[in-house]
Write a protein that holds these residues in place. Structure first.
Motif, mmCIF file in Angstrom:
data_model
loop_
_atom_site.group_PDB
_atom_site.id
_atom_site.type_symbol
_atom_site.label_atom_id
_atom_site.label_comp_id
_atom_site.label_asym_id
_atom_site.label_seq_id
_atom_site.Cartn_x
_atom_site.Cartn_y
_atom_site.Cartn_z
ATOM 1 N N ASP A 257 -13.744 5.558 -1.247
ATOM 2 C CA ASP A 257 -12.754 4.495 -1.024
ATOM 3 C C ASP A 257 -11.370 5.039 -0.700
ATOM 4 O OD1 ASP A 257 -12.214 5.539 -3.513
ATOM 5 O OD2 ASP A 257 -11.857 3.594 -4.479
ATOM 6 N N VAL A 258 -11.264 6.321 -0.397
ATOM 7 C CA VAL A 258 -9.977 6.936 -0.065
ATOM 8 C C VAL A 258 -9.968 7.335 1.400
ATOM 9 C CG1 VAL A 258 -8.457 8.918 -0.482
ATOM 10 C CG2 VAL A 258 -9.551 7.748 -2.410
ATOM 11 N N SER A 259 -8.897 6.993 2.093
ATOM 12 C CA SER A 259 -8.714 7.382 3.499
ATOM 13 C C SER A 259 -7.763 8.561 3.585
ATOM 14 C CB SER A 259 -8.156 6.214 4.319
ATOM 15 O OG SER A 259 -9.096 5.164 4.396
ATOM 16 N N GLY B 265 -4.585 7.186 -8.405
ATOM 17 C CA GLY B 265 -5.164 5.999 -7.785
ATOM 18 C C GLY B 265 -4.709 5.704 -6.373
ATOM 19 N N LYS C 225 -4.987 5.413 -2.501
ATOM 20 C CA LYS C 225 -6.170 5.186 -1.677
ATOM 21 C C LYS C 225 -5.985 5.608 -0.221
ATOM 22 C CE LYS C 225 -8.495 3.647 -5.101
ATOM 23 N NZ LYS C 225 -9.519 4.525 -5.709
ATOM 24 N N GLU C 226 -4.804 5.985 0.142
ATOM 25 C CA GLU C 226 -4.543 6.510 1.487
ATOM 26 C C GLU C 226 -3.583 7.673 1.323
ATOM 27 O OE1 GLU C 226 -2.884 4.422 5.462
ATOM 28 O OE2 GLU C 226 -4.647 3.445 4.572
ATOM 29 N N ASN D 147 -13.581 8.466 5.951
ATOM 30 C CA ASN D 147 -12.512 7.515 6.294
ATOM 31 C C ASN D 147 -11.256 8.282 6.667
ATOM 32 O OD1 ASN D 147 -13.971 5.031 5.559
ATOM 33 N ND2 ASN D 147 -13.832 5.827 3.471
ATOM 34 N N VAL E 27 -0.814 1.867 -8.898
ATOM 35 C CA VAL E 27 -1.025 3.292 -9.133
ATOM 36 C C VAL E 27 -0.568 3.566 -10.569
ATOM 37 C CG1 VAL E 27 -0.984 4.273 -6.816
ATOM 38 C CG2 VAL E 27 1.161 3.725 -7.938
ATOM 39 N N LEU F 40 0.861 -1.180 0.000
ATOM 40 C CA LEU F 40 0.000 0.000 0.000
ATOM 41 C C LEU F 40 0.897 1.229 0.000
ATOM 42 C CD1 LEU F 40 -2.792 1.382 0.302
ATOM 43 C CD2 LEU F 40 -2.473 1.200 2.781
ATOM 44 N N LEU G 26 -5.350 11.555 -6.382
ATOM 45 C CA LEU G 26 -6.594 10.856 -6.685
ATOM 46 C C LEU G 26 -6.567 10.310 -8.106
ATOM 47 C CD1 LEU G 26 -9.284 13.210 -5.094
ATOM 48 C CD2 LEU G 26 -8.259 11.151 -4.108
#
Length: 589
Positions: free
Chosen positions: A126-128, A95, A97-98, A152, A329, A62, A92
């Motif tokens: 879906d993004v923190s 891609g 996600k955090e 999130n 990504v 991740l 964003l």
């Protein structure tokens, strides 16, 4: 230039160490190396039977970009809200996600930015969002104020734990510091009640993990795992920073594997790393740490950060890509990513930066150019789905680059590079010996100018030297007569020193007949080699003809370009003759 030109340097003049081999005459320097301790004297690494050296990467970790917080803190001019938003939108689009978005308790700009993306609904479901805070009650409360309305969120709390930081900066014992961390951890836990309906997870960073005693960092992390009641469906992130890189990458990997093996509730913990680059080995340290058990990597695009920077996510992710693994990504437009980051950070990405620098897919060396040219031709010919071109670890097309800048020419370049540029820019497929002859001329040109020579300039040199040589022999007119059972006959009008001369000749073909006609004018030309190809298609298509001739002991190439292959061929012979008569500077191939 001599050693006297560097008066501030002290050339090593000590004895050659007794342990040195005869081939190593290096002498002892006056550098104060005794002031520094080796890595294993600074921190114990209690691991035996390490397994990471036998591991291979199977999937991407991740990725968590920290440009908006850690990277931003290292900028001489921190980002304004517009630059922050541009970087956030880039993340964003790629891609991620955090995303760590700031240190809202330490900066009003950071606080306002978190409020902006929350109020505008800018964060996909879906993004923190990660927000950073020190272990202090008022700062934790301020952090929770900033995230109201976000769905999130990861609340990331940190405290330095290494002895020098503990004793000199914080002035606390091990037990006192643990009490401080636990108290702050309870504040983080209580803050969840202020955000009903939000999915809030927790992250803890023992800053300077890599210089902290392994027993102590395990005690602190396991305490936080229990305090925050980590579970597989609500895991805690333990982020282990190499805040100041001090050892070779294998030492960091050993430290990560030790934590991976010994953390409580391992299936409820996300093991994260945050390497810096003080030794220039941040990327290697991160790669080995992932093999050792890390699941999450914090870093910055292009490695911005304090001192020598954070670990570089671009290099890391594209290293993964180059191994045939989905990086998860998108780097398919690397130039747009680079331009955006340069604008936001107001820092240039170096020309030699891995994968993204303007020169990283460019070869100047002659041997490299020749190998790349042949490799690209083979790849095109075989149409293989697998990339295997010498000197290019990935296909430039895969990151949005064209092949136009793959080969550029300077004084170190060879025939392959020159020929590649003429083929890609003008469609000319030069015979090998002509490549050699042209490369010598281009090299001389480059050495005279002292730098790179452009494709346009190479084309100009080529045309002037091989195509447009119309003196001392000028071809004013010519005609070929072809009979079914008779030799070919050519008549021509030549201009010789301003005087028109009519000549004629016969031969087995039109070029042989034209050479015979030139012989009547006193030019005994021998045609040694010939090739031609179409440059374009259609009714008005043009052809290029290449002819190698010998005259008066000199062997030279000439080139003709025309809508008629025969006309191009005759023009090529005249050009080669003129180059031989004038004693062109290029030596024969």
């Amino acid at each position: 230039m001599t050693s006297n030109d560097f008066p501030s340097l002290s050339t090593p003049a000590g004895p050659v160490p007794p342990s040195s081999q005869h081939w190593n005459p290096q002498r002892g320097s006056q550098m104060p190396f005794h002031r520094y301790r080796p890595a294993h004297d600074r921190v114990e690494v209690p691991i035996a039977g390490r397994t990471w050296p036998d591991k291979t990467l199977e999937h991407a970790p991740l990725w968590v970009p920290v440009d908006l917080r850690d990277g931003n803190q290292a900028l001489a001019q921190p980002m304004d809200p517009a630059r922050k938003r541009k970087m956030f939108d880039l993340f964003l689009a790629m891609g991620f996600k955090e995303i760590e978005v700031g240190y809202p308790s330490a900066s009003q700009i950071d606080f306002d930015f978190v409020r902006q993306i929350a109020s505008e609904g800018a964060v996909p479901d879906d993004v923190s969002i990660v927000v950073f805070t020190a272990a202090r009650t008022d700062l934790i409360e301020r952090t929770y104020d900033s995230i109201a309305g976000l769905r999130n969120v990861v609340v990331h709390m940190y405290t330095a734990t290494a002895p020098a930081w503990r004793e000199v900066v914080l002035q606390r014992s091990r037990s006192e510091l643990l009490d401080l961390i636990v108290a702050a951890g309870r504040d983080v836990l209580r803050g969840v009640d202020r955000c009903p309906g939000a999915n809030i997870r927790f992250e803890f960073s023992p800053e300077v993990f890599n210089l902290t005693e392994p027993s102590y960092v395990l005690e602190v992390c396991n305490t936080m795992t229990a305090l925050w009641d980590a579970s597989p469906d609500r895991p805690v992130i333990h982020n282990l920073p190499a805040t100041v890189e001090f050892a070779t990458p294998n030492v960091y990997a050993d430290q990560i594997e030790h934590m991976h093996r010994n953390l409580d509730r391992r299936d409820s913990v996300i093991l994260s790393i945050h390497p810096h680059n003080d030794r220039g080995t941040g990327v290697a340290a991160a790669e080995l740490a992932v093999l050792a058990g890390a699941q999450r990597v914090e870093g910055c695009l292009f490695g911005n950060g304090e001192r020598t920077g954070n670990v570089d996510l671009v290099t890391l992710a594209l290293n993964v890509f180059s191994q045939g693994i989905d990086p998860m990504v998108d780097f398919s437009d690397i130039d747009e990513i680079r331009r955006t980051v340069e604008f936001v950070n107001q820092l240039d990405v170096p020309e030699r930066h891995p994968y993204a620098g303007s020169l990283v897919y460019t070869a100047f060396s002659g041997t490299h150019q020749d190998a790349i040219k042949k490799g690209l031709a083979h790849h095109e010919r075989t149409r293989s789905a697998t990339w295997n071109v010498p000197y290019l670890p990935i296909d430039p097309h895969d990151v949005g680059r064209s092949y136009e800048a793959v080969i550029r020419v300077n004084s170190q370049s060879g025939k392959g590079g020159v020929a590649y540029l003429l083929e890609t820019e003008r469609g000319l497929q030069l015979p090998r010996r002509l490549q050699v002859e042209l490369s010598r001329i281009v090299q001389s040109e480059s050495e005279a100018t002292g730098g790179e020579i452009s494709a346009d300039r190479i084309g100009g040199v080529f045309e002037a030297e091989f195509v447009d040589r119309t003196a001392p022999v000028q071809l004013l007119d010519w005609e070929v007569f072809e009979g079914a059972a008779q030799p070919h006959r050519v008549t021509a009008v030549l201009g010789l020193d301003g005087v028109e001369t009519k000549v004629a000749g016969e031969g087995t073909g039109p070029l042989d007949a034209f050479a015979s006609a030139l012989g009547m004018a006193g030019f005994d030309v021998e045609i040694l080699d010939y090739s031609e190809h179409a440059l374009t298609s259609g009714q008005d298509s043009r052809a290029a003809a290449y002819v190698e001739c010998r005259y008066a002991g000199r062997t030279r190439w000439g080139v003709g370009i025309s809508t008629s292959v025969l006309t191009a061929s005759v023009q090529a012979i005249v050009s080669a003759l003129n180059r031989a008569v004038s004693g062109s500077s290029a030596e024969p191939g």
